[in-house]
Write a protein that holds these residues in place. Structure first.
Motif, PDB file in Angstrom:
ATOM      1  N   TYR A  42       0.830  -1.194   0.000  1.00 40.82           N
ATOM      2  CA  TYR A  42       0.000   0.000   0.000  1.00 40.82           C
ATOM      3  C   TYR A  42       0.874   1.258   0.000  1.00 40.82           C
ATOM      4  CZ  TYR A  42      -3.781  -3.120   1.464  1.00 40.82           C
ATOM      5  OH  TYR A  42      -4.703  -4.126   1.533  1.00 40.82           O
ATOM      6  N   CYS A  43       0.495   2.179  -0.821  1.00 35.85           N
ATOM      7  CA  CYS A  43       1.124   3.493  -0.845  1.00 35.85           C
ATOM      8  C   CYS A  43       0.460   4.385   0.206  1.00 35.85           C
ATOM      9  CB  CYS A  43       0.946   4.084  -2.245  1.00 35.85           C
ATOM     10  SG  CYS A  43       1.477   5.779  -2.440  1.00 35.85           S
ATOM     11  N   ASN A  44       1.241   5.210   0.844  1.00 36.17           N
ATOM     12  CA  ASN A  44       0.724   6.115   1.880  1.00 36.17           C
ATOM     13  C   ASN A  44       1.356   7.492   1.734  1.00 36.17           C
ATOM     14  OD1 ASN A  44       1.421   7.055   5.068  1.00 36.17           O
ATOM     15  ND2 ASN A  44      -0.703   6.615   4.558  1.00 36.17           N
ATOM     16  N   ILE A  45       0.538   8.514   1.843  1.00 39.84           N
ATOM     17  CA  ILE A  45       1.040   9.881   1.747  1.00 39.84           C
ATOM     18  C   ILE A  45       0.447  10.697   2.882  1.00 39.84           C
ATOM     19  CG2 ILE A  45       0.982  12.027   0.415  1.00 39.84           C
ATOM     20  CD1 ILE A  45       1.148  10.398  -2.108  1.00 39.84           C
ATOM     21  N   GLU A  46       1.323  11.455   3.548  1.00 36.86           N
ATOM     22  CA  GLU A  46       0.847  12.440   4.520  1.00 36.86           C
ATOM     23  C   GLU A  46       1.135  13.825   3.970  1.00 36.86           C
ATOM     24  OE1 GLU A  46       1.416  12.441   9.052  1.00 36.86           O
ATOM     25  OE2 GLU A  46       2.597  14.174   8.380  1.00 36.86           O
ATOM     26  N   SER A  47       0.116  14.644   3.974  1.00 39.24           N
ATOM     27  CA  SER A  47       0.292  16.019   3.524  1.00 39.24           C
ATOM     28  C   SER A  47      -0.325  16.950   4.563  1.00 39.24           C
ATOM     29  CB  SER A  47      -0.352  16.235   2.153  1.00 39.24           C
ATOM     30  OG  SER A  47      -1.760  16.100   2.256  1.00 39.24           O
ATOM     31  N   TYR A  48      -0.121  18.231   4.373  1.00 36.56           N
ATOM     32  CA  TYR A  48      -0.708  19.178   5.309  1.00 36.56           C
ATOM     33  C   TYR A  48      -1.025  20.479   4.619  1.00 36.56           C
ATOM     34  CZ  TYR A  48       3.688  21.751   5.541  1.00 36.56           C
ATOM     35  OH  TYR A  48       4.795  22.482   5.215  1.00 36.56           O
ATOM     36  N   ARG A  49      -2.005  21.126   5.195  1.00 36.41           N
ATOM     37  CA  ARG A  49      -2.325  22.532   4.903  1.00 36.41           C
ATOM     38  C   ARG A  49      -2.673  23.108   6.254  1.00 36.41           C
ATOM     39  NH1 ARG A  49      -6.991  24.879   0.808  1.00 36.41           N
ATOM     40  NH2 ARG A  49      -6.209  27.022   0.748  1.00 36.41           N
ATOM     41  N   ALA A  50      -1.712  23.816   6.799  1.00 36.41           N
ATOM     42  CA  ALA A  50      -1.809  24.248   8.188  1.00 36.41           C
ATOM     43  C   ALA A  50      -3.206  24.778   8.522  1.00 36.41           C
ATOM     44  CB  ALA A  50      -0.748  25.311   8.471  1.00 36.41           C
ATOM     45  N   PRO A  51      -3.729  24.309   9.675  1.00 41.26           N
ATOM     46  CA  PRO A  51      -3.113  23.431  10.664  1.00 41.26           C
ATOM     47  C   PRO A  51      -3.500  21.957  10.538  1.00 41.26           C
ATOM     48  CG  PRO A  51      -5.095  24.346  11.586  1.00 41.26           C
ATOM     49  CD  PRO A  51      -5.031  24.838  10.159  1.00 41.26           C
ATOM     50  N   ILE A  52      -4.013  21.564   9.391  1.00 43.91           N
ATOM     51  CA  ILE A  52      -4.568  20.214   9.259  1.00 43.91           C
ATOM     52  C   ILE A  52      -3.597  19.306   8.512  1.00 43.91           C
ATOM     53  CG2 ILE A  52      -6.479  18.844   8.379  1.00 43.91           C
ATOM     54  CD1 ILE A  52      -8.195  21.384   8.560  1.00 43.91           C
ATOM     55  N   ARG A  53      -3.445  18.084   9.046  1.00 44.98           N
ATOM     56  CA  ARG A  53      -2.682  17.048   8.353  1.00 44.98           C
ATOM     57  C   ARG A  53      -3.655  16.060   7.711  1.00 44.98           C
ATOM     58  NH1 ARG A  53       2.795  16.747   9.723  1.00 44.98           N
ATOM     59  NH2 ARG A  53       3.375  18.159  11.431  1.00 44.98           N
ATOM     60  N   TYR A  54      -3.257  15.565   6.555  1.00 47.05           N
ATOM     61  CA  TYR A  54      -4.090  14.619   5.821  1.00 47.05           C
ATOM     62  C   TYR A  54      -3.282  13.340   5.583  1.00 47.05           C
ATOM     63  CZ  TYR A  54      -6.680  18.905   4.824  1.00 47.05           C
ATOM     64  OH  TYR A  54      -7.363  20.078   4.940  1.00 47.05           O
ATOM     65  N   ASN A  55      -3.978  12.227   5.588  1.00 45.47           N
ATOM     66  CA  ASN A  55      -3.322  10.941   5.358  1.00 45.47           C
ATOM     67  C   ASN A  55      -4.112  10.155   4.325  1.00 45.47           C
ATOM     68  OD1 ASN A  55      -2.508   7.933   6.205  1.00 45.47           O
ATOM     69  ND2 ASN A  55      -0.979   9.355   6.945  1.00 45.47           N
ATOM     70  N   TYR A  56      -3.424   9.703   3.291  1.00 46.04           N
ATOM     71  CA  TYR A  56      -4.095   9.017   2.188  1.00 46.04           C
ATOM     72  C   TYR A  56      -3.451   7.648   1.946  1.00 46.04           C
ATOM     73  CZ  TYR A  56      -5.558  13.835   1.306  1.00 46.04           C
ATOM     74  OH  TYR A  56      -6.052  15.099   1.434  1.00 46.04           O
ATOM     75  N   TRP A  57      -4.292   6.704   1.517  1.00 41.75           N
ATOM     76  CA  TRP A  57      -3.836   5.348   1.205  1.00 41.75           C
ATOM     77  C   TRP A  57      -4.238   4.969  -0.212  1.00 41.75           C
ATOM     78  CZ3 TRP A  57      -0.820   2.452   4.416  1.00 41.75           C
ATOM     79  CH2 TRP A  57      -0.740   2.863   5.745  1.00 41.75           C
ATOM     80  N   GLY A  58      -3.365   4.210  -0.842  1.00 43.97           N
ATOM     81  CA  GLY A  58      -3.713   3.628  -2.128  1.00 43.97           C
ATOM     82  C   GLY A  58      -4.568   2.385  -1.933  1.00 43.97           C
ATOM     83  N   GLN A  59      -4.990   1.815  -3.053  1.00 41.21           N
ATOM     84  CA  GLN A  59      -5.894   0.662  -2.995  1.00 41.21           C
ATOM     85  C   GLN A  59      -5.130  -0.640  -2.767  1.00 41.21           C
ATOM     86  OE1 GLN A  59      -4.795   2.044  -5.741  1.00 41.21           O
ATOM     87  NE2 GLN A  59      -4.294   0.394  -7.180  1.00 41.21           N
ATOM     88  N   GLY A  60      -3.826  -0.601  -2.912  1.00 41.35           N
ATOM     89  CA  GLY A  60      -3.018  -1.798  -2.703  1.00 41.35           C
ATOM     90  C   GLY A  60      -2.704  -2.507  -4.001  1.00 41.35           C
ATOM     91  N   THR A  61      -1.513  -3.082  -4.064  1.00 38.55           N
ATOM     92  CA  THR A  61      -1.119  -3.883  -5.218  1.00 38.55           C
ATOM     93  C   THR A  61      -0.457  -5.157  -4.714  1.00 38.55           C
ATOM     94  OG1 THR A  61       0.092  -3.853  -7.333  1.00 38.55           O
ATOM     95  CG2 THR A  61       1.128  -2.717  -5.482  1.00 38.55           C
ATOM     96  N   GLN A  62      -0.843  -6.277  -5.298  1.00 42.32           N
ATOM     97  CA  GLN A  62      -0.365  -7.569  -4.823  1.00 42.32           C
ATOM     98  C   GLN A  62       1.031  -7.860  -5.361  1.00 42.32           C
ATOM     99  OE1 GLN A  62      -1.984 -10.028  -2.772  1.00 42.32           O
ATOM    100  NE2 GLN A  62       0.070 -10.927  -2.814  1.00 42.32           N
ATOM    101  N   VAL A  63       1.904  -8.273  -4.464  1.00 47.02           N
ATOM    102  CA  VAL A  63       3.233  -8.767  -4.830  1.00 47.02           C
ATOM    103  C   VAL A  63       3.333 -10.202  -4.323  1.00 47.02           C
ATOM    104  CG1 VAL A  63       5.710  -8.557  -4.436  1.00 47.02           C
ATOM    105  CG2 VAL A  63       4.319  -6.501  -4.804  1.00 47.02           C
ATOM    106  N   THR A  64       3.608 -11.115  -5.244  1.00 45.43           N
ATOM    107  CA  THR A  64       3.740 -12.522  -4.894  1.00 45.43           C
ATOM    108  C   THR A  64       5.106 -13.011  -5.338  1.00 45.43           C
ATOM    109  OG1 THR A  64       1.356 -12.866  -5.164  1.00 45.43           O
ATOM    110  CG2 THR A  64       2.761 -14.826  -5.133  1.00 45.43           C
ATOM    111  N   VAL A  65       5.852 -13.563  -4.397  1.00 43.24           N
ATOM    112  CA  VAL A  65       7.193 -14.071  -4.693  1.00 43.24           C
ATOM    113  C   VAL A  65       7.169 -15.584  -4.521  1.00 43.24           C
ATOM    114  CG1 VAL A  65       9.639 -13.908  -4.170  1.00 43.24           C
ATOM    115  CG2 VAL A  65       8.161 -11.920  -3.817  1.00 43.24           C
ATOM    116  N   SER A  66       7.451 -16.284  -5.588  1.00 49.13           N
ATOM    117  CA  SER A  66       7.433 -17.742  -5.540  1.00 49.13           C
ATOM    118  C   SER A  66       8.828 -18.280  -5.249  1.00 49.13           C
ATOM    119  CB  SER A  66       6.918 -18.299  -6.866  1.00 49.13           C
ATOM    120  OG  SER A  66       7.799 -17.952  -7.918  1.00 49.13           O
ATOM    121  N   SER A  67       8.852 -19.407  -4.553  1.00 48.57           N
ATOM    122  CA  SER A  67      10.159 -20.000  -4.183  1.00 48.57           C
ATOM    123  C   SER A  67      10.666 -20.929  -5.256  1.00 48.57           C
ATOM    124  CB  SER A  67      10.021 -20.731  -2.860  1.00 48.57           C
ATOM    125  OG  SER A  67       9.015 -21.718  -2.956  1.00 48.57           O
TER     126      SER A  67
END
Length: 119
Positions: A94-119
């Motif tokens: 998941y991607c995450n970003i914190e931004s601000y516009r004083a005095p408020i902070r904002y936090n955003y998340w992406g929808q997620g992307t699957q990573v699969t590592v096979s042995s």
């Protein structure tokens, strides 16, 4: 409205590489930091890496030396270059970003992307 669009996940063999991207759009204001988290099945979401607006990076011990986070400020995009992948890296990232516009902070998340590592 802010949107985070992730891309780059997929299936890869152990030892391989992948590059994740996350592009942010909308009224983001000033970005404090951008980062990547991951969540494996049955486990809590955990920090992978973050990068501040000044370029300072932080990594989970489990990925140090294998993953590299970077960002393109002009494009509001953050990347995660993953190398020497291991099966235990399998998770939804998941991607995450914190931004601000004083005095408020904002936090955003992406929808997620699957990573699969096979042995």
């Amino acid at each position: 409205q802010v949107q985070l669009v992730e891309s780059g996940g997929g299936l890869v063999q152990a030892g391989g590489s992948l590059r994740l991207s996350c592009a942010a759009s909308g009224s983001i204001f000033t970005i404090n930091y951008m980062g990547w988290y991951r969540q494996a099945p049955g486990k809590q979401r955990e920090l992978v890496a973050t990068i501040t607006s000044g370029g300072l990076t932080n990594y989970a011990d489990s990925v140090k030396g294998r993953f590299a986070i970077s960002r393109d400020i002009a494009k509001n995009t953050v990347y995660l270059q993953m190398s020497s992948l291991k099966p235990e890296d399998t998770a939804v990232y998941y991607c995450n970003i914190e931004s601000y516009r004083a005095p408020i902070r904002y936090n955003y998340w992406g929808q997620g992307t699957q990573v699969t590592v096979s042995s």
